[in-house]
Design an enzyme around this catalytic site. Structure first.
Site, mmCIF file in Angstrom:
data_model
loop_
_atom_site.group_PDB
_atom_site.id
_atom_site.type_symbol
_atom_site.label_atom_id
_atom_site.label_comp_id
_atom_site.label_asym_id
_atom_site.label_seq_id
_atom_site.Cartn_x
_atom_site.Cartn_y
_atom_site.Cartn_z
ATOM 1 N N ARG A 184 0.963 -1.220 -0.090
ATOM 2 C CA ARG A 184 0.096 0.062 -0.180
ATOM 3 C C ARG A 184 0.825 1.302 -0.087
ATOM 4 N NH1 ARG A 184 -2.776 -4.049 2.788
ATOM 5 N NH2 ARG A 184 -4.665 -4.800 1.563
ATOM 6 N N GLU A 343 -9.615 -12.820 2.662
ATOM 7 C CA GLU A 343 -10.749 -11.739 1.871
ATOM 8 C C GLU A 343 -10.702 -12.067 0.364
ATOM 9 O OE1 GLU A 343 -10.136 -8.027 4.987
ATOM 10 O OE2 GLU A 343 -8.569 -8.186 3.055
ATOM 11 N N TYR A 434 -2.711 -5.218 15.792
ATOM 12 C CA TYR A 434 -2.639 -4.577 14.569
ATOM 13 C C TYR A 434 -2.092 -3.029 14.909
ATOM 14 C CZ TYR A 434 -4.612 -7.863 11.085
ATOM 15 O OH TYR A 434 -4.717 -8.978 10.169
ATOM 16 N N PHE A 435 -0.917 -2.979 14.260
ATOM 17 C CA PHE A 435 -0.167 -1.725 14.685
ATOM 18 C C PHE A 435 -0.583 -0.499 13.975
ATOM 19 C CE2 PHE A 435 4.023 -3.012 16.964
ATOM 20 C CZ PHE A 435 3.322 -3.447 18.007
ATOM 21 N N GLU A 486 -1.896 1.248 4.654
ATOM 22 C CA GLU A 486 -3.052 1.955 3.880
ATOM 23 C C GLU A 486 -2.757 3.444 4.516
ATOM 24 O OE1 GLU A 486 -3.844 -0.982 5.450
ATOM 25 O OE2 GLU A 486 -5.197 -2.161 4.083
#
Length: 781
Positions: A184, A343, A434-435, A486
């Site tokens: 990303r 996903e 999740y950082f 992201e």
């Protein structure tokens, strides 16, 4: 005549296992070094992170000086590598020149191979008046002993003696990982080396490198050059305007990849690549449309979230991906290769007669089973080459392929299920590890996902699910945190997200449960923060930043208010000023709430016990205008979906601010209990953002409000989101209007406190709008 007692003397005053670590060899130094060492403090604080498994203090100390040698066995390249790392770190952090010496027993610091150290990555560190020994059976053990010695060295002032002690240490888990998403947003090789070095200093041993996804393909495959010629580049929204690049992307050369893998290996870190399939395939299919289902060439995606492009699960695609894996395996010697599996929305497969015919030909009952078949082809290919597949926990849905390792990201449920079926598992749950989750809800925090996952939250994580029995526990390889980028367009964002939460992760992965203690961890952090500053690491101080809270009702009514100071970690001494000056070590100490008159600016900072500042000072202006204003982070979601993100104005701009909070599924926010006495007007500032979010099946959750004009309205309701309309404004044509929109209007609200609901009716297929700020006015501007 030795100038210090031999190590054997220390062995006489400490217990059991300590004795076996000590050597009768005397360490000597040149005559010019024979000055008496300064007296050591009784119990100097040691910032060892992760905390070691066992530490025993002993009488005496040892001073390490320039010119002292690091002794390694003849021909032991790994020992020499660990010693060289220590020498470089000692020079950089303490200005010490520590030359290497091979053979013989005369050295200030000796690296010793010791078969009695049973753990594969374990070591024994002994500091005694006569010198230092690092003993281990394995290469990794010698290196981790060097890391701990360097931490001891940087826990005491420069030139101060090192306390005598014995440490017996080994990790709790074999997999101690960090995932870096370079798709990303990319990082330079030098930035990745910075991250690898910090991982090594924290005894983490796996860098999971995410290299392919919908938004880019970052690894060159010589047999398929279009993967990087086309797939490595995307055209951002608003390309070339307001700081957005004209195109975004790039890739790492094979030479750069080999160099990074070697750099990591020298620090006992394995780089595990991820080639994501069968979903997250847009960049690959944009490069070679025959790899996709429809045969059409999509654009490399600019949308975050769940894109629906899939690989075609055909034998021809399998052969192409085997060729890709040939080159991946040539670049990465890791035993593990990550193949994604997450996903993969099956819409394209379900709509394709050819794919459904292939599924039936294979005798598969479902599309999930087809995914499992597809991944099993490649997992088996890896197995035939001595490698092992890892997949995200969706691979459970069609049956876990072969002996694949399951990486559980949708909570810990996947780990429990997979371990129960006899598969090894790695815990990497969202949002717990999740950082890209925010570290605090402070207005000055930068981009990320909500809810907050603080330093304390990371520290409290337990990798072994309670539901597992003894057999299941044996399948837990360890845990890793994930850095999805992201919303991290620069390495400054990555550093802010990772540090110091990496310290908490390291302790979760390495330290025995009985040795983990949150308050002790906090006491060890100031020296670690000093190491970050010395290394130029732009760590987040969110845990220690002062929160300056006031009684807004009293302030608006009387012009005076009560101020309360606190911070997230509840650690440190808070000092403050009221005269506009920056707080320092001589500023007033906060002990209890205090009263001030308006207007006033309160500035505060937290200090550690050693007098070092724990973070940048924070300030709050307290006056009527500020109390009647709510910024983007202070407006709550309206009832419904609580999901929200903190985002930048454009996806690829690299500044840390400004940021805006986006309620993605319900574009409506509210100010609860707004003080409306004497209020006659509203001032609202909106920011228009690109709508670059791929929601797949979750798109049905997005609320669409009826709009009376082509581009929608901003509507202000009283008390409820379907309540009385106080005012509304028409949103302009986005192709002709600036991105920042300002609205002013008169309102006649009832007195007292009421909820104001700000609802946007803009069409869902258009741009997104977020609130910069809302201000209540005594009169219309």
């Amino acid at each position: 005549m030795p100038r210090r007692p031999t190590l054997i003397r220390l062995a006489l005053v400490v217990a059991g296992s300590f004795v076996a670590a000590c050597s009768p060899t005397t360490a000597t130094r040149p005559a010019a070094s024979v000055a008496a060492p300064p007296p050591a403090p009784a119990v100097p604080p040691l910032s060892l992170i992760p905390q070691v498994a066992s530490l025993q203090r002993a009488p005496g100390s040892f001073v390490l000086r320039s010119g002292d040698t690091l002794g390694v066995p003849d021909g032991d390249r790994a020992a020499a590598g660990a010693a060289q790392w220590l020498a470089e770190r000692a020079r950089a952090s303490r200005g010490l020149a520590l030359p290497l010496a091979t053979g013989g027993d005369v050295a200030a610091v000796r690296f010793v191979r010791d078969g009695s150290v049973a753990a594969a990555e374990g070591y024994r560190l002994v500091i005694a008046p006569g010198g230092v020994q690092i003993r281990a059976r394995t290469d990794a053990g010698l290196f981790y002993g060097a890391v701990t010695l360097w931490q001891v060295l940087t826990s005491v002032p420069a030139g101060a003696p090192l306390p005598a002690l014995a440490i017996d240490d080994a990790p709790r888990f074999a997999w101690r990982g960090l995932m870096l998403d370079s798709v990303r947003h990319m990082q330079t090789p030098e930035e990745i080396r910075t991250l690898i070095e910090q991982m090594a200093e924290h005894k983490l041993n796996v860098l999971h490198w995410h290299l392919t996804d919908d938004q880019g393909w970052r690894i060159p495959i010589k047999r398929y050059p279009e993967l990087t010629r086309i797939g490595a580049w995307r055209i951002p929204p608003h390309a070339g305007h307001d700081g957005e690049p004209k195109r975004y992307g790039g890739f790492y050369t094979q030479a750069q990849i080999r160099a990074l893998v070697a750099y990591a290996a020298a620090r006992h870190i394995t780089v595990v690549p991820e080639i994501d399939l069968p979903g997250h395939a847009t960049a690959a299919v944009a490069s070679y449309p025959r790899l996709g289902v429809t045969g059409k060439r999509p654009k490399v995606s600019v949308d975050w979230g769940v894109n629906t492009t899939l690989y075609n699960p055909s034998p021809a695609t399998v052969r192409v991906m085997e060729h890709v894996l040939d080159e991946v395996m040539a670049l990465f010697p890791s035993h593990y290769i990550h193949l994604g599996g997450d996903e993969a929305v099956k819409d394209q497969w379900q709509a394709s007669p050819a794919v459904q015919a292939e599924r039936r030909r294979l005798g598969l009952a479902s599309d999930d089973a087809l995914q499992s078949w597809f991944m099993n082809q490649l997992g088996s290919y890896l197995g035939a080459h001595g490698r092992r597949m890892i997949g995200w926990d969706e691979i459970l849905e069609g049956g876990v392929p072969g002996d694949a390792v399951v990486m559980s990201w949708r909570g810990s449920k996947g780990a429990v299920e997979a371990a129960g079926k006899g598969h090894d598992v790695i815990l990497s749950p969202a949002p717990d590890l999740y950082f890209d989750q925010l570290q605090s809800d402070r207005a000055d925090e930068t981009t990320g996902r909500i809810p907050v996952k603080s330093l304390a939250d990371i520290y409290a994580f337990e990798p072994v699910p309670k539901q597992l029995d003894a057999a299941g526990v044996a399948h837990v390889l360890g845990a890793q945190a994930n850095v999805w980028t992201e919303h991290m367009p620069s390495f400054a964002h990555v550093e802010h997200a990772v540090f110091p939460r990496l310290d908490a992760l390291a302790e979760v992965d390495w330290t025995p449960v009985v040795r983990r203690d949150w308050h002790d961890f906090l006491a060890r952090l100031p020296a670690q923060l000093a190491r970050y500053r010395a290394a130029g690491i732009a760590y987040a101080d969110s845990a220690f930043a002062p929160d300056i809270a006031v009684d807004a009702d009293a302030a608006l009514a009387s012009g005076r208010t009560r101020v309360t100071l606190s911070n997230q970690a509840k650690y440190g001494t808070l000092r403050y000023t009221l005269d506009g000056s920056a707080p320092d070590a001589h500023a007033s100490v906060y002990t209890a709430p205090f009263e001030v008159g308006l207007p006033v600016t309160v500035r505060a900072a937290a200090y550690a016990a050693d007098g070092s500042v724990l973070g940048a000072p924070r300030s709050r202006v307290i006056d009527r205008v500020a109390l009647l204003t709510r910024g983007t982070t202070a407006l709550a979601n309206c009832p419904g979906n609580p999901f929200r993100l903190r985002v930048q104005p454009l996806p690829d701009v690299t500044s840390l601010s400004p940021v805006y909070e986006l309620p993605l599924f319900n574009r409506c926010q509210q100010w609860a209990d707004a003080p409306l006495d004497g209020i006659h007007g509203l001032h609202v500032v909106l920011q228009r953002l690109p709508n670059n979010y791929a929601l797949a099946h979750d798109a049905k959750l997005v609320v669409q409000r009826p709009h009376a004009t082509p581009f929608g309205e901003l509507v202000v309701h009283l008390d409820r989101c379907d309540g009385e309309v106080l005012n509304q404004w028409t949103l302009p044509d986005p192709s002709r209007a600036p991105r920042t929109l300002t609205f002013n209007a008169a309102i006649t609200p009832p007195p007292g406190r009421h909820t104001l609901c700000f609802a946007l009716t803009a069409p869902n297929d258009g741009p997104l709008y977020v609130f910069d700020r809302v201000q209540l006015l005594d009169a219309v501007r």
